[in-house]
Design a protein around this motif. Structure first.
Motif, PDB file in Angstrom:
ATOM      1  N   GLU A 110       0.853  -1.454  -0.007  1.00 18.61           N
ATOM      2  CA  GLU A 110       0.164   0.083   0.066  1.00 18.61           C
ATOM      3  C   GLU A 110       0.723   1.054   0.000  1.00 18.61           C
ATOM      4  O   GLU A 110       2.002   1.120  -0.072  1.00 18.61           O
ATOM      5  CB  GLU A 110      -1.171   0.012   1.200  1.00 18.61           C
ATOM      6  N   ALA A 111       0.195   2.344   0.024  1.00 23.09           N
ATOM      7  CA  ALA A 111       0.939   3.855   0.092  1.00 23.09           C
ATOM      8  C   ALA A 111       1.473   4.279   1.264  1.00 23.09           C
ATOM      9  O   ALA A 111       1.914   5.418   1.113  1.00 23.09           O
ATOM     10  CB  ALA A 111       0.090   4.687  -0.700  1.00 23.09           C
ATOM     11  N   ILE A 112       1.664   3.366   2.109  1.00 19.37           N
ATOM     12  CA  ILE A 112       2.135   3.928   3.362  1.00 19.37           C
ATOM     13  C   ILE A 112       2.751   2.644   4.204  1.00 19.37           C
ATOM     14  O   ILE A 112       2.314   1.568   4.220  1.00 19.37           O
ATOM     15  CB  ILE A 112       1.102   4.512   4.324  1.00 19.37           C
ATOM     16  N   VAL A 113       3.768   2.896   4.774  1.00 14.21           N
ATOM     17  CA  VAL A 113       4.395   1.984   5.728  1.00 14.21           C
ATOM     18  C   VAL A 113       4.444   2.365   7.185  1.00 14.21           C
ATOM     19  O   VAL A 113       4.786   3.823   7.430  1.00 14.21           O
ATOM     20  CB  VAL A 113       6.109   1.912   5.370  1.00 14.21           C
ATOM     21  N   THR A 114       3.750   1.605   8.027  1.00 14.21           N
ATOM     22  CA  THR A 114       3.904   2.268   9.678  1.00 14.21           C
ATOM     23  C   THR A 114       4.932   1.052  10.445  1.00 14.21           C
ATOM     24  O   THR A 114       4.805   0.103   9.879  1.00 14.21           O
ATOM     25  CB  THR A 114       2.390   2.238   9.882  1.00 14.21           C
ATOM     26  N   GLY A 115       5.151   1.551  11.533  1.00 13.72           N
ATOM     27  CA  GLY A 115       6.112   0.944  12.374  1.00 13.72           C
ATOM     28  C   GLY A 115       6.727   1.613  13.485  1.00 13.72           C
ATOM     29  O   GLY A 115       6.310   2.937  13.793  1.00 13.72           O
ATOM     30  N   GLU A 123      12.554   6.341  21.318  1.00 15.68           N
ATOM     31  CA  GLU A 123      11.646   5.499  20.685  1.00 15.68           C
ATOM     32  C   GLU A 123      10.717   6.054  20.113  1.00 15.68           C
ATOM     33  O   GLU A 123      10.144   6.952  20.731  1.00 15.68           O
ATOM     34  CB  GLU A 123      11.496   4.197  21.782  1.00 15.68           C
ATOM     35  N   VAL A 124      10.196   5.808  18.759  1.00 19.33           N
ATOM     36  CA  VAL A 124       8.977   6.560  18.156  1.00 19.33           C
ATOM     37  C   VAL A 124       8.271   5.616  17.350  1.00 19.33           C
ATOM     38  O   VAL A 124       8.778   4.551  16.797  1.00 19.33           O
ATOM     39  CB  VAL A 124       9.528   7.502  17.247  1.00 19.33           C
ATOM     40  N   VAL A 125       6.887   5.845  17.143  1.00 15.54           N
ATOM     41  CA  VAL A 125       6.029   5.349  16.188  1.00 15.54           C
ATOM     42  C   VAL A 125       6.022   5.846  14.850  1.00 15.54           C
ATOM     43  O   VAL A 125       6.170   7.380  14.843  1.00 15.54           O
ATOM     44  CB  VAL A 125       4.570   5.082  16.368  1.00 15.54           C
ATOM     45  N   ILE A 126       6.292   5.510  13.728  1.00 16.36           N
ATOM     46  CA  ILE A 126       6.561   6.431  12.412  1.00 16.36           C
ATOM     47  C   ILE A 126       5.584   5.904  11.271  1.00 16.36           C
ATOM     48  O   ILE A 126       5.446   4.508  11.142  1.00 16.36           O
ATOM     49  CB  ILE A 126       8.147   6.360  11.969  1.00 16.36           C
ATOM     50  N   ALA A 127       5.190   6.802  10.537  1.00 25.72           N
ATOM     51  CA  ALA A 127       4.387   6.434   9.362  1.00 25.72           C
ATOM     52  C   ALA A 127       4.882   7.262   8.162  1.00 25.72           C
ATOM     53  O   ALA A 127       5.076   8.448   8.280  1.00 25.72           O
ATOM     54  CB  ALA A 127       2.962   6.583   9.404  1.00 25.72           C
ATOM     55  N   VAL A 128       5.091   6.543   6.933  1.00 27.67           N
ATOM     56  CA  VAL A 128       5.716   7.206   5.815  1.00 27.67           C
ATOM     57  C   VAL A 128       4.679   6.914   4.676  1.00 27.67           C
ATOM     58  O   VAL A 128       4.936   5.468   4.154  1.00 27.67           O
ATOM     59  CB  VAL A 128       7.243   6.753   5.495  1.00 27.67           C
ATOM     60  N   MET A 129       4.544   7.800   4.128  1.00 26.64           N
ATOM     61  CA  MET A 129       3.693   7.565   2.500  1.00 26.64           C
ATOM     62  C   MET A 129       4.523   7.791   1.601  1.00 26.64           C
ATOM     63  O   MET A 129       5.787   8.236   1.648  1.00 26.64           O
ATOM     64  CB  MET A 129       2.529   8.810   2.533  1.00 26.64           C
ATOM     65  N   ASP A 130       4.229   6.895   0.627  1.00 25.51           N
ATOM     66  CA  ASP A 130       5.246   6.864  -0.607  1.00 25.51           C
ATOM     67  C   ASP A 130       4.250   7.159  -1.898  1.00 25.51           C
ATOM     68  O   ASP A 130       3.458   6.270  -2.297  1.00 25.51           O
ATOM     69  CB  ASP A 130       5.717   5.265  -0.885  1.00 25.51           C
ATOM     70  N   SER A 131       4.899   8.149  -2.663  1.00 30.31           N
ATOM     71  CA  SER A 131       3.893   8.513  -3.708  1.00 30.31           C
ATOM     72  C   SER A 131       4.338   7.629  -4.892  1.00 30.31           C
ATOM     73  O   SER A 131       3.421   7.980  -6.047  1.00 30.31           O
ATOM     74  CB  SER A 131       4.548  10.154  -4.064  1.00 30.31           C
ATOM     75  N   HIS A 132       4.983   6.662  -5.029  1.00 36.00           N
ATOM     76  CA  HIS A 132       5.428   5.791  -5.884  1.00 36.00           C
ATOM     77  C   HIS A 132       4.430   4.693  -6.093  1.00 36.00           C
ATOM     78  O   HIS A 132       4.178   3.998  -7.103  1.00 36.00           O
ATOM     79  CB  HIS A 132       6.741   5.011  -5.750  1.00 36.00           C
ATOM     80  N   ILE A 162       4.951  11.367  11.363  1.00 34.37           N
ATOM     81  CA  ILE A 162       4.281  10.840   9.826  1.00 34.37           C
ATOM     82  C   ILE A 162       4.987  11.938   8.902  1.00 34.37           C
ATOM     83  O   ILE A 162       5.112  13.241   9.081  1.00 34.37           O
ATOM     84  CB  ILE A 162       2.876  10.958   9.735  1.00 34.37           C
ATOM     85  N   PHE A 163       5.254  11.292   7.753  1.00 38.67           N
ATOM     86  CA  PHE A 163       5.851  11.855   6.607  1.00 38.67           C
ATOM     87  C   PHE A 163       4.697  11.687   5.471  1.00 38.67           C
ATOM     88  O   PHE A 163       4.375  10.647   5.031  1.00 38.67           O
ATOM     89  CB  PHE A 163       7.071  11.331   6.052  1.00 38.67           C
TER      90      PHE A 163
END
Length: 288
Positions: A110-115, A123-132, A162-163
């Motif tokens: 999918e268009a986002i990776v979370t973890g 320590e953080v929770v991060i979510a990154v969207m991918d325009s590809h 989040i990005f």
């Protein structure tokens, strides 16, 4: 420290585009042409510079995992909800086939990776969207993964970063995609009430329903230089208000000037900025 963090000015060098240079063919996989100045660089050189042009400072799109690698400590990232995939609730023609093409092209479901991971030990929770992947469009799965990540961040009392990179809501899922705006906004409100720290970084482009929901609801709202940020398109707005908009309208710099952002941060300063903020909030104030 915090004052210096937000007052630092950024200079972006814009270079003319040589017409003859734009016609040059780029060997696949070896060279890369800058979208901003059209100069050609070794792809390895561009990657080493975090996909930022050494000549004009144009910030090219990053893949989700390249972004994560640039921030998260090596070996510390734990991906969540990797195998959630979209179906075709409206039986939209060729939608499933297009999703499968993007899965093979990007290696993402999918268009986002979370973890979860650490940034210099924080320590953080991060979510990154991918325009590809489907231009980073927000469908049911993107909204679900953002909401789940926020819930886990709340349960574990961790900061959420989040990005965003998105063309907006995914039309193939109709109203179900639009519902993700309210769904993620409610999840953020719950996270805020728990006292959680939410940092949002908008990258190019962050538009439509994503810009009008979770992308703009951070305790800190940042952006990368030159990022396109907005809801409706430029032509639609000009036709509606019957006025010509400024040339830099909807850029990150325009948004910062008009109070919609806290800071525009170059990519090579992003990790340092995150560490500073995480340190401030974990220690309860500015040291020294």
């Amino acid at each position: 420290m915090l004052k210096d963090l937000f007052n630092k000015k950024i200079k972006i060098k814009y270079a003319p585009i040589p017409r003859e240079q734009a016609k040059q063919d780029v060997p696949e996989g070896l060279m890369q042409k800058c979208t901003g100045c059209r100069k050609i660089f070794y792809r390895k050189e561009m990657r080493k510079n975090l996909d930022v042009c050494p000549n004009c400072n144009y910030h090219h799109p990053m893949t989700a995992f390249n972004r994560i690698d640039s921030l998260i400590d090596e070996g510390s990232f734990e991906e969540w909800d990797k195998n959630i995939i979209s179906n075709n609730p409206l039986q939209f023609p060729d939608y499933e086939e297009k999703l499968e093409i993007d899965r093979k092209k990007t290696g993402l479901n999918e268009a986002i990776v979370t973890g979860k991971g650490t940034i210099e030990g924080f320590e953080v929770v991060i979510a990154v969207m991918d325009s590809h992947f489907r231009m980073g469009s927000m469908g049911s799965v993107v909204g679900e993964k953002v909401a789940r990540a926020l819930e886990k961040a709340k349960e574990q009392s961790l900061p959420f970063i989040i990005f965003t990179a998105s063309g907006g809501a995914r039309m193939q899922e109709g109203v179900l995609s639009l519902m993700q705006m309210s769904k993620t906004s409610v999840a953020i409100q719950r996270f805020h009430k728990s006292g959680g720290l939410f940092i949002s970084v908008m990258t190019n482009p962050t538009t439509g329903g994503v810009s009008a929901s979770f992308a703009s609801l951070g305790d800190y709202n940042f952006a990368e230089p030159g990022a396109l940020i907005g809801f409706a398109g430029r032509r639609i707005i000009e036709q509606t208000i019957r006025e010509k908009l400024p040339d830099d309208f909807q850029t990150a710099e325009f948004q910062l000037e008009h109070g919609q952002l806290d800071k525009v941060i170059p990519r090579n300063e992003m990790k340092k900025t995150m560490v500073t903020l995480l340190d401030i909030h974990q220690s309860g104030g500015i040291k020294g």
